[in-house]
Scaffold this active site. Structure first.
Site, PDB file in Angstrom:
ATOM      1  N   ARG A  44      -5.136  -6.656   5.790  1.00 25.58           N
ATOM      2  CA  ARG A  44      -6.452  -7.295   5.953  1.00 25.58           C
ATOM      3  C   ARG A  44      -6.284  -8.793   6.008  1.00 25.58           C
ATOM      4  NH1 ARG A  44      -7.758  -2.602   3.268  1.00 25.58           N
ATOM      5  NH2 ARG A  44      -8.932  -1.247   4.672  1.00 25.58           N
ATOM      6  N   ASP A  65      -2.689  -1.018   8.501  1.00 29.20           N
ATOM      7  CA  ASP A  65      -4.093  -0.625   8.324  1.00 29.20           C
ATOM      8  C   ASP A  65      -4.803  -0.956   9.627  1.00 29.20           C
ATOM      9  OD1 ASP A  65      -6.807  -0.216   7.180  1.00 29.20           O
ATOM     10  OD2 ASP A  65      -5.735  -0.248   5.268  1.00 29.20           O
ATOM     11  N   HIS A  95      -7.128   4.807   9.109  1.00 32.50           N
ATOM     12  CA  HIS A  95      -6.791   3.371   9.044  1.00 32.50           C
ATOM     13  C   HIS A  95      -5.688   3.030  10.038  1.00 32.50           C
ATOM     14  CE1 HIS A  95      -9.442   2.279   5.772  1.00 32.50           C
ATOM     15  NE2 HIS A  95      -9.043   3.328   5.072  1.00 32.50           N
ATOM     16  N   ASP A 111      -5.820   8.288   2.950  1.00 31.55           N
ATOM     17  CA  ASP A 111      -7.198   8.115   2.487  1.00 31.55           C
ATOM     18  C   ASP A 111      -8.148   7.901   3.664  1.00 31.55           C
ATOM     19  OD1 ASP A 111      -5.931   5.622   2.987  1.00 31.55           O
ATOM     20  OD2 ASP A 111      -7.590   4.581   2.004  1.00 31.55           O
ATOM     21  N   GLU A 112      -9.411   8.139   3.404  1.00 25.31           N
ATOM     22  CA  GLU A 112     -10.525   7.741   4.260  1.00 25.31           C
ATOM     23  C   GLU A 112     -10.278   8.050   5.747  1.00 25.31           C
ATOM     24  OE1 GLU A 112     -12.390   4.146   1.610  1.00 25.31           O
ATOM     25  OE2 GLU A 112     -10.770   3.589   2.943  1.00 25.31           O
ATOM     26  N   TRP A 131      -7.216   7.269  -6.773  1.00 23.27           N
ATOM     27  CA  TRP A 131      -7.942   5.996  -6.639  1.00 23.27           C
ATOM     28  C   TRP A 131      -9.446   6.173  -6.787  1.00 23.27           C
ATOM     29  CZ3 TRP A 131     -11.433   4.261  -2.825  1.00 23.27           C
ATOM     30  CH2 TRP A 131     -11.589   5.080  -1.706  1.00 23.27           C
ATOM     31  N   TYR A 184      -8.796  -1.659  -9.798  1.00 25.86           N
ATOM     32  CA  TYR A 184      -9.035  -2.346  -8.521  1.00 25.86           C
ATOM     33  C   TYR A 184      -9.256  -3.838  -8.778  1.00 25.86           C
ATOM     34  CZ  TYR A 184      -8.644   1.342  -5.106  1.00 25.86           C
ATOM     35  OH  TYR A 184      -8.130   2.287  -4.257  1.00 25.86           O
ATOM     36  N   TRP A 220      -6.533  -5.135  -2.832  1.00 28.92           N
ATOM     37  CA  TRP A 220      -6.953  -5.103  -1.431  1.00 28.92           C
ATOM     38  C   TRP A 220      -7.392  -6.510  -1.064  1.00 28.92           C
ATOM     39  CZ3 TRP A 220      -5.572  -0.772   0.843  1.00 28.92           C
ATOM     40  CH2 TRP A 220      -5.491   0.400   0.080  1.00 28.92           C
ATOM     41  N   THR A 221      -7.163  -6.895   0.194  1.00 28.87           N
ATOM     42  CA  THR A 221      -7.335  -8.320   0.508  1.00 28.87           C
ATOM     43  C   THR A 221      -8.370  -8.589   1.598  1.00 28.87           C
ATOM     44  OG1 THR A 221      -5.511  -8.231   2.103  1.00 28.87           O
ATOM     45  CG2 THR A 221      -4.961  -8.858  -0.168  1.00 28.87           C
ATOM     46  N   GLU A 222      -9.377  -7.709   1.725  1.00 29.15           N
ATOM     47  CA  GLU A 222     -10.402  -7.972   2.734  1.00 29.15           C
ATOM     48  C   GLU A 222     -10.952  -9.397   2.612  1.00 29.15           C
ATOM     49  OE1 GLU A 222     -10.260  -5.195   0.969  1.00 29.15           O
ATOM     50  OE2 GLU A 222     -10.700  -3.447   2.218  1.00 29.15           O
TER      51      GLU A 222
HETATM   52  C1  ACM Z   1      -8.463   3.127  -1.028  1.00 31.73           C
HETATM   53  O1  ACM Z   1      -8.917   2.294  -1.807  1.00 31.73           O
HETATM   54  N1  ACM Z   1      -9.100   3.407   0.125  1.00 31.73           N
HETATM   55  C2  ACM Z   1      -7.251   3.879  -1.321  1.00 31.73           C
END
Ligand code: ACM
Ligand code: ZN
Length: 538
Positions: free
Chosen positions: A163, A192, A262, A325-326, A392, A417, A467-469
């Site tokens: 990100r 990602d 992703h 994930d997702e 997670w 997180y 996470w670095t959004e």
């Molecule tokens: C995640 O936070 N989507 C693993």
């Protein structure tokens, strides 16, 4: 009067030093006296020769001189790092500091490395000043007997470089923070939607195209890249250099190559790997995208296997993280190739198709001698016995996996997180992704919650996730990580750690090291009322 005064000093000594270590050691007994480090002090380290240099680099930073190597001699002040034959667990150590000698004993290099980290914490804070070289001709380390070993074998931090990109020097600085906290794993989130960050020789477009986004989309400045062309990646040489730098600090780098979701950066580079086959861009805005790798297309698996073949050549880690994930199922539902795969493999639905995907990649990696880790969605649609689950979405997935006999790493968003806000007072805070995760909450994580003694054996350890959004700068990352990383460290390392007020008190010492190193860290836990308002027992 004199004896009660000296008792007071002994007690003060206990209070000031004995409990000041983070993570809290299994046992630390304060002893009388101190060891004086001076120019004539020698280092004796026959079993772990590279630690001679590591220790000396530290001594040089604080005193401006290096110590000589000595043979084993009782007649001279020595810091002795020895191999301990038997009796100590992995990464465990004994550290004995007497006025005439510092003796470190460990079975393995990890234990010896962590003994040095403890020793550094016991050095007086004044030696950590950037200008200390001018002042610290000699310095005293208080006498102690410490016996210590970690509770969990896996103690990690995840760094998302997709990100927002961190260059090699920045990643090395992360590694230094991790080592200081006796954590032993960097989970490196290399791919990602928003950027593919590692060079793959066989598929150059993954980085020539997939590592870059924009210009075009107009973004708020909080997204870091704005609407400029933005990106970056690590060459294979740089990745190897980082793996070596980490290994020198007893840190394993586990690469994550995300699949099947992703995947936008990879699809932008090689559109035929998506169900639609065209029209993909590397998006600047993060989120869960409907476009994912096509699970019906054999060339998807060929590319991913080729990618992983290069990746395992770069990373000697026992585990490779394959994401999982997702992954929305919309495209798979409408894709003739994916539907054909479901029919041919006699799968029930798209969840089983995801499971097919993950298990196919797992078999490939097992064939190369590696194991997989996946986010807890890999439980959906069925899981092999040998996959490790990273929990997670809370701890529930991890609990379920451990109960069914799969290994688990606990990284629940409820406690781990580190991109969540550390305070509710958002007025003057740097940008978080949302949420609320004060350090007391991090500290409260019980990785064994809900499990019986047998099931607990499947919990490999814990991990903090960054996470670095919204985290584009290194000092912002530092601020989000520290001091919450200290709580992750203690959850992962220490057996007896129910006592948040005790942790809070010991943090005063680590905080001074943060200050003196010029670290930018969250101060909320040190606000006057923070400890008082910490829920009891946390
Ligand atoms: C995640 O936070 N989507 C693993
Ligand atoms: Zn498809």
């Amino acid at each position: 009067m004199k004896s009660s005064l000296s008792l007071l000093f002994v007690l003060l000594g206990l209070f000031c030093h004995g409990q000041n270590l983070i993570p809290r050691p299994e046992r630390a007994d304060k002893r009388e006296g101190e060891f004086l480090v001076a120019k004539q002090t020698e280092i004796y380290s026959p079993a772990f020769p590279d630690l001679f240099d590591y220790l000396n680099d530290h001594i040089e930073r604080v005193c401006g001189y290096r110590l000589a190597a000595g043979g084993h001699r009782r007649s001279i002040q020595q810091i002795s790092i020895e191999k301990h034959e038997g009796g100590l667990s992995e990464e465990g150590y004994l550290l004995d500091i007497s006025p005439s000698r510092i003796t470190i004993r460990a079975n393995d290099r990890g234990g010896a490395f962590y003994a040095l980290q403890t020793l550094f914490q016991l050095m007086p804070v004044s030696v950590y000043r950037p200008d200390a070289a001018q002042h610290a001709e000699t310095f005293a380390i208080p006498c102690f007997h410490i016996e210590d070993a970690p509770r969990f074998a896996y103690r990690g931090v995840m760094l998302d470089v997709s990100r927002n990109f961190s260059d090699k020097a920045a990643v090395m600085r992360y590694i230094d923070w991790i080592a200081r906290h006796k954590l032993n794993t960097l989970h490196w989130h290399l791919t990602d939607d928003n950027g593919w960050r590692v060079e793959i020789k066989k598929y150059p477009e993954l980085t020539s195209r997939g590592a870059w986004r924009g210009p075009g989309e107009v973004l708020p400045p909080s997204y870091g890249s704005g609407n400029e062309r933005y990106g970056g990646f690590y060459t294979q040489d740089e990745a190897r250099e980082i793996v070596r730098y980490a290994a020198d600090r007893f840190i394993t780098v586990i690469p994550e190559i995300e699949m099947p979701g992703h995947a936008m950066a990879a699809l932008a580079a090689y559109p035929s790997l998506g169900c639609l086959g065209e029209g993909y861009e590397v998006p600047s805005v993060w989120g869960v995208k409907e476009d994912v790798f096509c699970a019906g297309n054999d060339s998807t698996f060929r590319l991913l296997e080729d990618v992983l073949t290069e990746v395992i050549d770069l990373f000697p880690s026992e585990y490779i993280h394959i994401g999982g994930d997702e992954c929305p199922k919309v495209r798979w539902k409408a894709c003739p190739k994916c539907q054909k795969r479901i029919r041919d493999e006699k799968l029930k639905d798209e969840f089983e198709l995801q499971s097919y995907f993950v298990q196919r990649m797992e078999k490939f990696l097992n064939g190369k001698g590696r194991k997989i880790i996946g986010w807890d969605e890999i439980l959906e649609g069925g899981l092999s016995k040998t996959a490790t689950v990273m929990s997670w979405r809370g701890s529930a997935g991890g609990i379920e996996a451990a109960k069914s006999g799969n290994h688990v790493i606990m990284a629940p968003n409820t406690h781990c997180y580190l991109d969540y806000y550390p305070t509710r007072d958002l007025e003057n805070e740097p940008r978080g992704i949302g949420g609320f995760l004060p350090i007391e909450m991090v500290y409260a994580l019980d990785p064994h919650e809900g499990l019986n003694a047998h099931e607990r054996e499947y919990i490999l350890g814990v991990q903090g996730n960054l996470w670095t959004e919204f985290i584009a700068e290194l000092d912002h990352a530092e601020y989000m990580l520290l001091p919450r990383l200290a709580a992750i460290a203690e959850v992962g390392w220490s057996y007896d750690r129910k006592d948040y007020p005790d942790f809070y008190r010991r943090m005063a010492s680590l905080r001074k090291q943060y200050d003196i190193n010029g670290y930018d860290y969250g101060k909320h836990m040190f606000a006057a009322d923070s400890a008082a308002t910490a829920p009891a027992g946390r």
